[in-house]
Design an enzyme around this catalytic site. Structure first.
Site, PDB file in Angstrom:
ATOM      1  N   HIS A 166      -1.665  -8.248  -6.436  1.00  0.00           N
ATOM      2  CA  HIS A 166      -2.487  -7.363  -7.249  1.00  0.00           C
ATOM      3  C   HIS A 166      -3.079  -8.052  -8.466  1.00  0.00           C
ATOM      4  O   HIS A 166      -4.276  -7.954  -8.744  1.00  0.00           O
ATOM      5  CB  HIS A 166      -1.673  -6.146  -7.713  1.00  0.00           C
ATOM      6  CG  HIS A 166      -2.439  -5.220  -8.598  1.00  0.00           C
ATOM      7  ND1 HIS A 166      -2.479  -5.370  -9.974  1.00  0.00           N
ATOM      8  CD2 HIS A 166      -3.229  -4.158  -8.317  1.00  0.00           C
ATOM      9  CE1 HIS A 166      -3.243  -4.425 -10.489  1.00  0.00           C
ATOM     10  NE2 HIS A 166      -3.718  -3.673  -9.512  1.00  0.00           N
ATOM     11  N   GLU A 225      -8.042  -3.832  -0.618  1.00  0.00           N
ATOM     12  CA  GLU A 225      -8.770  -3.829  -1.885  1.00  0.00           C
ATOM     13  C   GLU A 225      -9.191  -5.244  -2.255  1.00  0.00           C
ATOM     14  O   GLU A 225      -8.347  -6.124  -2.481  1.00  0.00           O
ATOM     15  CB  GLU A 225      -7.940  -3.242  -3.029  1.00  0.00           C
ATOM     16  CG  GLU A 225      -8.744  -3.239  -4.331  1.00  0.00           C
ATOM     17  CD  GLU A 225      -8.039  -2.645  -5.530  1.00  0.00           C
ATOM     18  OE1 GLU A 225      -8.492  -2.907  -6.664  1.00  0.00           O
ATOM     19  OE2 GLU A 225      -7.041  -1.926  -5.341  1.00  0.00           O
ATOM     20  N   ASP A 248      -3.850  -5.564  -1.934  1.00  0.00           N
ATOM     21  CA  ASP A 248      -4.822  -6.148  -2.855  1.00  0.00           C
ATOM     22  C   ASP A 248      -5.019  -7.615  -2.498  1.00  0.00           C
ATOM     23  O   ASP A 248      -4.052  -8.302  -2.146  1.00  0.00           O
ATOM     24  CB  ASP A 248      -4.314  -6.061  -4.292  1.00  0.00           C
ATOM     25  CG  ASP A 248      -3.958  -4.647  -4.695  1.00  0.00           C
ATOM     26  OD1 ASP A 248      -4.879  -3.891  -5.025  1.00  0.00           O
ATOM     27  OD2 ASP A 248      -2.756  -4.304  -4.681  1.00  0.00           O
ATOM     28  N   HIS A 256       0.621   2.728  -1.181  1.00  0.00           N
ATOM     29  CA  HIS A 256       0.051   1.863  -2.216  1.00  0.00           C
ATOM     30  C   HIS A 256       0.824   0.551  -2.320  1.00  0.00           C
ATOM     31  O   HIS A 256       2.001   0.539  -2.704  1.00  0.00           O
ATOM     32  CB  HIS A 256       0.111   2.608  -3.550  1.00  0.00           C
ATOM     33  CG  HIS A 256      -0.561   1.921  -4.672  1.00  0.00           C
ATOM     34  ND1 HIS A 256       0.054   1.690  -5.888  1.00  0.00           N
ATOM     35  CD2 HIS A 256      -1.820   1.418  -4.798  1.00  0.00           C
ATOM     36  CE1 HIS A 256      -0.780   1.095  -6.710  1.00  0.00           C
ATOM     37  NE2 HIS A 256      -1.919   0.915  -6.078  1.00  0.00           N
TER      38      HIS A 256
END
Length: 237
Positions: free
Chosen positions: A46, A105, A33, A4
């Site tokens: 992010h 993402e 991200d 992550h």
């Protein structure tokens, strides 16, 4: 196992240092991200603002790539990471190419502009990629443009509780997603079984507890996202 934001439990999240550490530790997938800079470049971060993970302040979308690259994205965690920069998506993909696959993402609200710019980077890169997003618009646009790419529909615990599993799975399918990606504490064996029955693998986020990792693996989950890839690899070996 999906690292992550890289090995973000040990290195500053969404930096090349975190991605390289995740790869060194043996992560099969590395997640990042993506937001767009004001001049249309996909940048790996992010939050909508730079305040939490850099020494700067302000909205990513209002800053040029040059302004974003001038920030220190590592010193906030530990001094030895001082000088780490916000990577572009191209740089993140290059760091993992041939070593690990990437979960990219696309942040909700980026719309088709984010989809187009990110797809261009993915097509330039030599890294195997799956794309994930909370955003219905982003998921639909991605599915329409690149139906060949694995595409995950992210959903949080509260949203899943509000709308119910059956409706959430139907929404994922309708938007063109190929796998289901719920928050881990909304998941049990029944959720995994229902998703599999609907033809959708299950990729959960974010799990840093070894016992929970073991339980989810035993229940048949297909992928686990974690801030601690070294722990996950030891636990699930």
């Amino acid at each position: 196992m999906v690292a992550h934001r890289g090995a973000s439990g040990e290195a500053p999240e969404n930096t090349l240092a975190a991605f390289r550490l995740a790869v060194e530790q043996g992560a099969q997938y590395v997640e990042c991200d993506v937001h767009l800079s004001s001049d249309g470049v996909p940048v790996v971060i992010h939050d909508e603002k730079v305040d939490r993970t850099t020494n700067g302040t302000g909205e990513v979308a209002r800053m040029t790539l040059a302004e974003l690259r001038a920030l220190d994205a590592g010193g906030w965690l530990r001094p030895e990471f001082g000088g780490e920069k916000l990577p572009t998506l191209d740089e993140a993909l290059a760091a993992c190419a041939g070593k690990a696959r990437m979960f990219v993402e696309l942040k909700r609200g980026g719309g088709e502009a984010l989809v187009e710019a990110s797809l261009a980077a993915i097509e330039r890169g030599r890294c195997e990629v799956a794309v994930i997003s909370f955003g219905p618009e982003e998921v639909r646009a991605l599915a329409a443009r690149r139906p060949d790419l694995p595409l995950g529909f992210l959903i949080g615990r509260a949203t899943l509780a509000q709308h119910g599993l059956e409706r959430a799975l139907a929404a994922a399918r309708e938007r063109g997603a190929s796998f289901f990606s719920p928050q881990q504490d909304a998941v049990d064996a029944g959720v995994i079984e229902a998703a599999h029955a609907a033809g959708m693998p299950v990729s959960v986020w974010t799990v840093d507890d070894a016992a929970r990792m073991t339980g989810l693996a035993g229940a048949g989950v297909d992928a686990i996202t974690t801030n601690l890839p070294a722990l996950a690899l030891r636990t699930l070996a």
